[in-house]
Design a protein around this motif. Structure first.
Motif, mmCIF file in Angstrom:
data_model
loop_
_atom_site.group_PDB
_atom_site.id
_atom_site.type_symbol
_atom_site.label_atom_id
_atom_site.label_comp_id
_atom_site.label_asym_id
_atom_site.label_seq_id
_atom_site.Cartn_x
_atom_site.Cartn_y
_atom_site.Cartn_z
ATOM 1 N N ILE A 31 -5.445 13.421 -1.644
ATOM 2 C CA ILE A 31 -5.828 12.319 -1.369
ATOM 3 C C ILE A 31 -4.379 11.048 -1.319
ATOM 4 C CG2 ILE A 31 -7.175 10.677 -2.347
ATOM 5 C CD1 ILE A 31 -9.330 12.549 -2.125
ATOM 6 N N ILE A 32 -4.276 10.359 -0.418
ATOM 7 C CA ILE A 32 -3.610 9.357 -0.404
ATOM 8 C C ILE A 32 -3.937 8.239 -0.514
ATOM 9 C CG2 ILE A 32 -1.430 8.091 1.186
ATOM 10 C CD1 ILE A 32 -1.030 11.606 0.301
ATOM 11 N N ALA A 33 -3.640 8.146 -1.798
ATOM 12 C CA ALA A 33 -4.746 6.172 -1.930
ATOM 13 C C ALA A 33 -3.572 5.501 -2.894
ATOM 14 C CB ALA A 33 -5.765 6.968 -2.172
ATOM 15 N N SER A 34 -3.675 4.116 -2.687
ATOM 16 C CA SER A 34 -3.060 3.036 -4.013
ATOM 17 C C SER A 34 -4.636 2.365 -4.918
ATOM 18 C CB SER A 34 -2.832 2.156 -3.039
ATOM 19 O OG SER A 34 -3.547 1.453 -2.215
ATOM 20 N N MET A 35 -5.503 3.471 -4.368
ATOM 21 C CA MET A 35 -6.391 2.151 -5.218
ATOM 22 C C MET A 35 -7.212 3.014 -6.746
ATOM 23 S SD MET A 35 -10.609 1.222 -4.536
ATOM 24 C CE MET A 35 -11.250 2.946 -4.430
ATOM 25 N N TYR B 181 0.340 -1.069 -0.157
ATOM 26 C CA TYR B 181 0.139 -0.306 0.566
ATOM 27 C C TYR B 181 0.816 1.151 0.243
ATOM 28 C CZ TYR B 181 -4.453 -2.003 1.018
ATOM 29 O OH TYR B 181 -5.588 -2.921 1.020
#
Lengths: 350, 70, 251
Positions: free
Chosen positions: A206-210, A92
């Motif tokens: 926004i911090i995301a891996s999706m 992640y």
């Protein structure tokens, strides 16, 4: 350079992290790296930092995700089974392009294994135990001095490339005390406009891996990650060569195995046998080109590891000559013996 | 007339929770459909609206605004 | 009937902190209601610039697309750990972990219990809709006895898979939490109560009091297989007797 002090490797990496500006550390106890959390529990409050013992290694790596997403320099440490628990979190963190430093003092495996030093997690570290197309930088020190120096570099590399950096040692390196000099801070600073700080006067971050839609959004993201990985592969390879120029026989080894190989080489040289050491320091990015060049004029390339043979596969990839590549390893936390290395290399010549 | 609900017919998903909570029972399902193919809610008798805001409070889509005439 | 005078005012409008986009939620889903009242509270407390939300894995995984504040993803069940990391860095920010019943009470039980036990200074909004929504209706830790789901096709049998877990009562055994309340959103009165609880949970954080936990009984019409209005009734008739509403702690 400050004067010399005597410290265990585990404590040296803690102090170096603090010198590097790390003020947040989350971890869970596991032998043989327990001195790191103990040291940070004492030292971080002294410098206004946060030490937190998490409920599991898995929770710890997700706390690292949060602290890093918030823009802080953050570290965790563990050993083999604990690092297994962190793999999803590491995937992640890599996917969300977050910087962090992960210390892994390897121990005997698989499973609960034992608490002796080992190098049997080379695949896990360099090939990634998490899901998806991602890489992490893996640095393997071979002394307490190098462990401390590499920690400073690790935080800079993590911030520069927004990537997890793993410091891969063995339990021996963590437990060993050696005199060394505390490194200086690098003085480098890195802007983090992407960090979560409260969206005052800007659009929310926004911090995301999706990445769900459109269909190729994730592919685009992965190709962007690949650009970073290619740049790292080009610029950040690190290795040490010792008596390689005229070497007929090259020993390829890292960490504690390299220390043992070095003493074998000294003995062999006394007998007039030209042996040399190629010691990868960055295990990812691996020094393929450099090893290929060094091995071109050697008769034999012996890989020495504390495992059943994992880095040897990268050596094969570099040398591309099955006849030339040999392997000697001990597993289950056992140390390779310099006598055995000497016996093998002598045999090559006969 | 005190006021009325203003319904964003494209945001409404036709769940009819507004109908269930309206004290005056004046929220109902309309005849026509929005782009999502859902029969959206309408206020069947704006005269009877007391602007109590129940429909707007329960709406999961924040699709209902309430106006009050001044 | 001639047109009334043109001037009017809005006595109910969309909250500013709620991004003006359609949501992916099913008709009648409770998430939409909770998102709206959370945005209203953020507006009323004036904390849009200081709020950081942590989304779970589940139907509300896209939470950060709907609330107009800095947002972070979290691996399934790990939102309390991510929120811990964020709050430990930014002690002055308002951090919220928004989670579903699978996220908090199945895979993330340890993180939920330990963050609460440490008294982490963030606020958890826990949506209990007695089922796994995003993955299409499997059993959740809060699935009711005899409730039929994709993975309890013959009805949940406690002798086989245990009883529904009551999160508030579970966390109420811990010393550190300062606020624990269970609410619902099946009618207007309860939506307003939920909003009050969320506001209190965020105020506790702003005042540095400690960890607040708000559980919200919520509707999942699609996966329950009943229409939204019946779903609201189901929460009242079946869930509420088992999951007693009310405040468990307010220090």
């Amino acid at each position: 350079m400050s004067d010399r002090i005597l410290m265990k490797g585990n404590e040296a990496v803690g102090e170096a992290a603090i010198i590097a500006g790390c003020r947040h550390y989350f971890a869970y106890p596991i032998t043989p790296q327990n001195e790191i959390p103990a040291y940070m529990a004492k030292r971080l409050p002294e410098v206004g930092g946060t030490f937190l013992q998490a409920e599991s290694e898995l929770a710890a790596i997700n706390m690292v995700f949060g602290a890093s997403a918030a823009g802080a320099r953050v570290m965790t440490s563990s050993s083999s089974p604990g690092i297994s628990l962190k793999q999803e979190g590491i995937s992640y963190i890599a996917g969300a392009e977050l910087p962090c430093v992960i210390v892994d003092m390897m121990r005997g495996g698989p499973g609960l294994g034992n608490i002796a030093g080992s190098q049997a997690d080379y695949f896990q570290a360099t090939r990634g135990g998490g899901n998806g197309d991602y890489r992490i930088i893996v640095l393997a020190p071979a002394s307490v001095q190098e462990l401390a120096d590499i920690t400073i570099e690790a935080f800079d590399l993590a911030d520069e490339y927004r990537i997890p950096v793993m410091i891969l040692g063995e339990g021996y390196l963590g437990q060993m005390s050696e005199p060394f000099s505390l490194p200086e801070p690098s003085g480098k600073t890195f802007e983090k406009p992407w960090a979560l700080t409260g969206a005052k006067g800007r659009k929310p971050n926004i911090i995301a891996s999706m990445r769900l839609t459109p269909e190729n959004l994730l592919e685009e993201h992965n190709l962007k990650l690949k650009k970073t990985y290619d740049k790292i592969t080009e610029k950040e390879v690190r290795y040490e060569s010792y008596l390689l120029d005229d070497a007929d026989y090259i020993i390829v080894a890292y960490g504690t195995s390299a220390r043992i190989s070095r003493s074998a080489i000294i003995e062999l040289r006394k007998e007039g046998i030209k042996a040399g050491l190629f010691r990868p320091i960055s295990l990812w990015p691996y020094p393929y080109k450099e090893l290929k060049k060094a091995a071109s004029h050697a008769k034999k390339v012996l890989t020495v590891e504390m495992s059943l043979g994992q880095m040897v596969e990268d050596v094969r990839l570099a040398v591309m000559d099955d006849e030339k590549v040999d392997f000697y390893g001990r597993t289950g936390g056992m140390l390779p013996e310099s006598g055995e290395i000497i016996r093998r290399v002598r045999h090559y010549g006969s | 007339m005190r006021g009325k609900p203003v319904i964003d017919t494209e945001r409404c998903k036709g769940c009819m929770l507004c109908n269930a909570v309206c004290p005056e029972n004046i929220m109902g399902v309309g005849e026509s459909f929005n782009k999502q193919g859902l029969a959206y809610a309408i206020c069947v008798n704006e005269e009877a609206c007391t602007t109590c805001r129940s429909c707007a409070i329960i709406c999961p889509e924040a699709a209902i605004k309430i106006i009050k005439y001044v | 009937m001639e047109a009334k005078t043109a001037d009017f005012k809005y006595v109910y409008d969309r909250p500013k902190s709620l991004v003006d986009v359609p949501t992916h939620y099913c008709p009648g889903c409770g998430h939409g209601i909770v998102h709206k009242i959370l945005a209203e509270v953020i507006d009323e407390l004036g904390i849009r610039d200081d709020t950081i939300i942590v989304a779970p894995v589940g139907c509300s995984v896209l939470l950060y697309n709907y609330i107009d504040v800095d947002g972070s993803e979290a691996a399934h069940g790990r939102a309390p750990a991510v929120a811990t990391g964020i709050k430990r860095v930014h002690k002055d920010k308002v951090v919220i972990s928004y989670q579903g019943d699978g996220d908090l009470l199945a895979i993330g039980t340890a993180e939920a219990v330990h963050a609460a036990n440490r008294g982490e200074h963030f606020t958890t909004i826990f949506i209990n809709n007695a089922i796994y929504g995003m993955t299409g209706g499997q059993m959740a830790p809060t699935t009711m006895e005899n409730q039929i789901t994709k993975t309890t096709p013959y009805g949940r049998d406690p002798a086989d898979v245990g009883f529904p877990i009551r999160a508030c009562e579970l966390l109420n055994t811990l010393e550190a939490p300062v606020f624990i309340e269970r609410c619902a959103v099946y009618d207007v009165k309860h939506v307003l109560k939920t909003k009050r609880a969320i506001k209190k949970g965020l105020q506790n954080q702003i005042e540095g009091k400690g960890y607040s936990f708000i559980e919200v009984l919520s509707m999942c019409p699609t996966n329950w297989g009943i229409n939204p209005v019946k779903s609201a009734e189901w929460v009242h008739d079946v869930m509420e007797p088992y999951y007693k509403l009310g405040n468990f702690r307010d220090i």
